[in-house]
Design a protein around this motif. Structure first.
Motif, PDB file in Angstrom:
ATOM      1  N   UNK A 295      10.302  -5.255  -8.687  1.00  0.00           N
ATOM      2  CA  UNK A 295       9.100  -4.528  -9.102  1.00  0.00           C
ATOM      3  C   UNK A 295       9.300  -4.000 -10.512  1.00  0.00           C
ATOM      4  N   UNK A 296       8.265  -4.130 -11.334  1.00  0.00           N
ATOM      5  CA  UNK A 296       8.282  -3.570 -12.689  1.00  0.00           C
ATOM      6  C   UNK A 296       7.073  -2.661 -12.812  1.00  0.00           C
ATOM      7  N   UNK A 297       7.300  -1.423 -13.269  1.00  0.00           N
ATOM      8  CA  UNK A 297       6.197  -0.484 -13.375  1.00  0.00           C
ATOM      9  C   UNK A 297       6.427   0.468 -14.541  1.00  0.00           C
ATOM     10  N   UNK A 298       5.396   1.249 -14.850  1.00  0.00           N
ATOM     11  CA  UNK A 298       5.471   2.220 -15.930  1.00  0.00           C
ATOM     12  C   UNK A 298       6.265   3.446 -15.503  1.00  0.00           C
ATOM     13  N   UNK A 299       6.631   4.248 -16.487  1.00  0.00           N
ATOM     14  CA  UNK A 299       7.317   5.519 -16.253  1.00  0.00           C
ATOM     15  C   UNK A 299       6.265   6.524 -15.814  1.00  0.00           C
ATOM     16  N   UNK A 300       5.973   6.558 -14.529  1.00  0.00           N
ATOM     17  CA  UNK A 300       4.864   7.365 -14.022  1.00  0.00           C
ATOM     18  C   UNK A 300       5.174   7.820 -12.597  1.00  0.00           C
ATOM     19  N   UNK A 301       5.340   9.138 -12.428  1.00  0.00           N
ATOM     20  CA  UNK A 301       5.647   9.674 -11.095  1.00  0.00           C
ATOM     21  C   UNK A 301       4.567   9.352 -10.075  1.00  0.00           C
ATOM     22  N   UNK A 302       3.324   9.190 -10.530  1.00  0.00           N
ATOM     23  CA  UNK A 302       2.246   8.902  -9.581  1.00  0.00           C
ATOM     24  C   UNK A 302       2.414   7.522  -8.941  1.00  0.00           C
ATOM     25  N   UNK A 303       3.360   6.720  -9.426  1.00  0.00           N
ATOM     26  CA  UNK A 303       3.626   5.408  -8.823  1.00  0.00           C
ATOM     27  C   UNK A 303       4.578   5.509  -7.625  1.00  0.00           C
ATOM     28  N   UNK A 304       5.004   6.701  -7.273  1.00  0.00           N
ATOM     29  CA  UNK A 304       5.967   6.881  -6.175  1.00  0.00           C
ATOM     30  C   UNK A 304       5.496   6.252  -4.859  1.00  0.00           C
ATOM     31  N   UNK A 305       4.237   6.443  -4.509  1.00  0.00           N
ATOM     32  CA  UNK A 305       3.716   5.873  -3.263  1.00  0.00           C
ATOM     33  C   UNK A 305       3.749   4.346  -3.320  1.00  0.00           C
ATOM     34  N   UNK A 306       3.435   3.787  -4.481  1.00  0.00           N
ATOM     35  CA  UNK A 306       3.473   2.335  -4.660  1.00  0.00           C
ATOM     36  C   UNK A 306       4.905   1.816  -4.478  1.00  0.00           C
ATOM     37  N   UNK A 307       5.864   2.532  -5.044  1.00  0.00           N
ATOM     38  CA  UNK A 307       7.275   2.137  -4.924  1.00  0.00           C
ATOM     39  C   UNK A 307       7.698   2.134  -3.457  1.00  0.00           C
ATOM     40  N   UNK A 308       7.342   3.183  -2.731  1.00  0.00           N
ATOM     41  CA  UNK A 308       7.721   3.264  -1.312  1.00  0.00           C
ATOM     42  C   UNK A 308       7.068   2.164  -0.480  1.00  0.00           C
ATOM     43  N   UNK A 309       5.792   1.899  -0.712  1.00  0.00           N
ATOM     44  CA  UNK A 309       5.126   0.861   0.089  1.00  0.00           C
ATOM     45  C   UNK A 309       5.669  -0.524  -0.267  1.00  0.00           C
ATOM     46  N   UNK A 310       5.986  -0.769  -1.532  1.00  0.00           N
ATOM     47  CA  UNK A 310       6.618  -2.027  -1.951  1.00  0.00           C
ATOM     48  C   UNK A 310       7.969  -2.201  -1.258  1.00  0.00           C
ATOM     49  N   UNK A 311       8.728  -1.123  -1.147  1.00  0.00           N
ATOM     50  CA  UNK A 311      10.068  -1.136  -0.551  1.00  0.00           C
ATOM     51  C   UNK A 311      10.033  -1.524   0.933  1.00  0.00           C
ATOM     52  N   UNK A 312       8.918  -1.237   1.613  1.00  0.00           N
ATOM     53  CA  UNK A 312       8.797  -1.536   3.050  1.00  0.00           C
ATOM     54  C   UNK A 312       9.089  -3.001   3.369  1.00  0.00           C
ATOM     55  N   UNK A 313       8.771  -3.915   2.453  1.00  0.00           N
ATOM     56  CA  UNK A 313       8.945  -5.338   2.743  1.00  0.00           C
ATOM     57  C   UNK A 313      10.414  -5.737   2.926  1.00  0.00           C
ATOM     58  N   UNK A 314      11.353  -4.916   2.431  1.00  0.00           N
ATOM     59  CA  UNK A 314      12.775  -5.247   2.596  1.00  0.00           C
ATOM     60  C   UNK A 314      13.237  -4.894   4.017  1.00  0.00           C
ATOM     61  N   UNK A 315      12.436  -4.124   4.725  1.00  0.00           N
ATOM     62  CA  UNK A 315      12.802  -3.690   6.080  1.00  0.00           C
ATOM     63  C   UNK A 315      12.343  -4.699   7.138  1.00  0.00           C
TER      64      UNK A 315
END
Length: 138
Positions: A7-27
Motif C-alpha cells: 500500500x502507498x498513501x499520503x502522510x495523513x492520519x485520517x488514512x488510519x481506517x484505510x490502512x487497517x481495512x487494507x491489512x485485513x486481507x493478510x488475515x
C-alpha cells in the motif's frame, strides 16, 4: 504459504481506517489466536502513526508512506518506508522509561511496539529513505 500485500498513501492520519481495512486481507486464512492478530494490528498502527506524527511531521501531506506486509507460516512482517529526519530507534528506546512509569506521551508507542514485536528495527536505506521493520511470530 507466503502472501504479500503493498500500500502507498499520503502522510495523513485520517488514512488510519484505510490502512487497517487494507491489512485485513493478510488475515486469510484467519490467524486463530485473536490476541496475536490484535497485536499485529497494533504494531501496524503504532508504526504508521509514528511515521506520520514524528518522521514526517515537517513534510507535506503528499509525502508518500509505503507499507508492505508479508505473511509466512510462522510470522507476519511489516515494513513501512518513510522519509524525514534521522532517528536512532535503539537510542530512543533506551532513553524512554518503561511503559508502567511512562505517563507522558513521548515514546509510549515505541515502547508498546518493543513490548509486543519479536523484531523491531529502523534502518536508513541507500535511497535516503528509512524502513521500519516489525516482525511478529504466531
Amino acid at each position: 504459504m507466503n502472501h504479500k500485500i503493498y500500500l502507498k498513501l499520503n502522510t495523513d492520519l485520517s488514512a488510519s481506517a484505510k490502512v487497517l481495512s487494507w491489512f485485513e486481507q493478510i488475515n486469510q486464512p484467519v490467524i486463530s489466536h485473536k490476541q496475536i492478530w490484535w497485536q499485529c494490528q497494533t504494531l501496524l498502527m503504532e508504526g504508521f502513526v509514528n511515521i506520520v506524527e514524528h518522521s514526517h511531521k515537517h513534510l507535506p501531506i503528499e509525502t508518500p508512506i509505503e507499507i508492505e506486509v508479508s505473511r509466512t507460516q510462522d510470522y507476519i512482517e511489516i515494513r513501512i518506508w518513510s522519509q524525514g529526519e534521522p532517528f536512532d530507534l535503539e537510542q530512543r528506546l533506551k532513553k524512554t522509561t518503561e511503559l508502567e512509569k511512562n505517563i507522558q506521551e513521548r515514546g509510549r508507542g515505541l515502547k508498546i511496539m518493543e513490548a509486543i514485536a519479536d523484531d523491531l528495527s529502523y534502518e536508513k536505506l541507500a535511497d535516503n529513505r528509512y524502513c521500519l521493520l516489525i516482525r511478529k511470530h504466531y
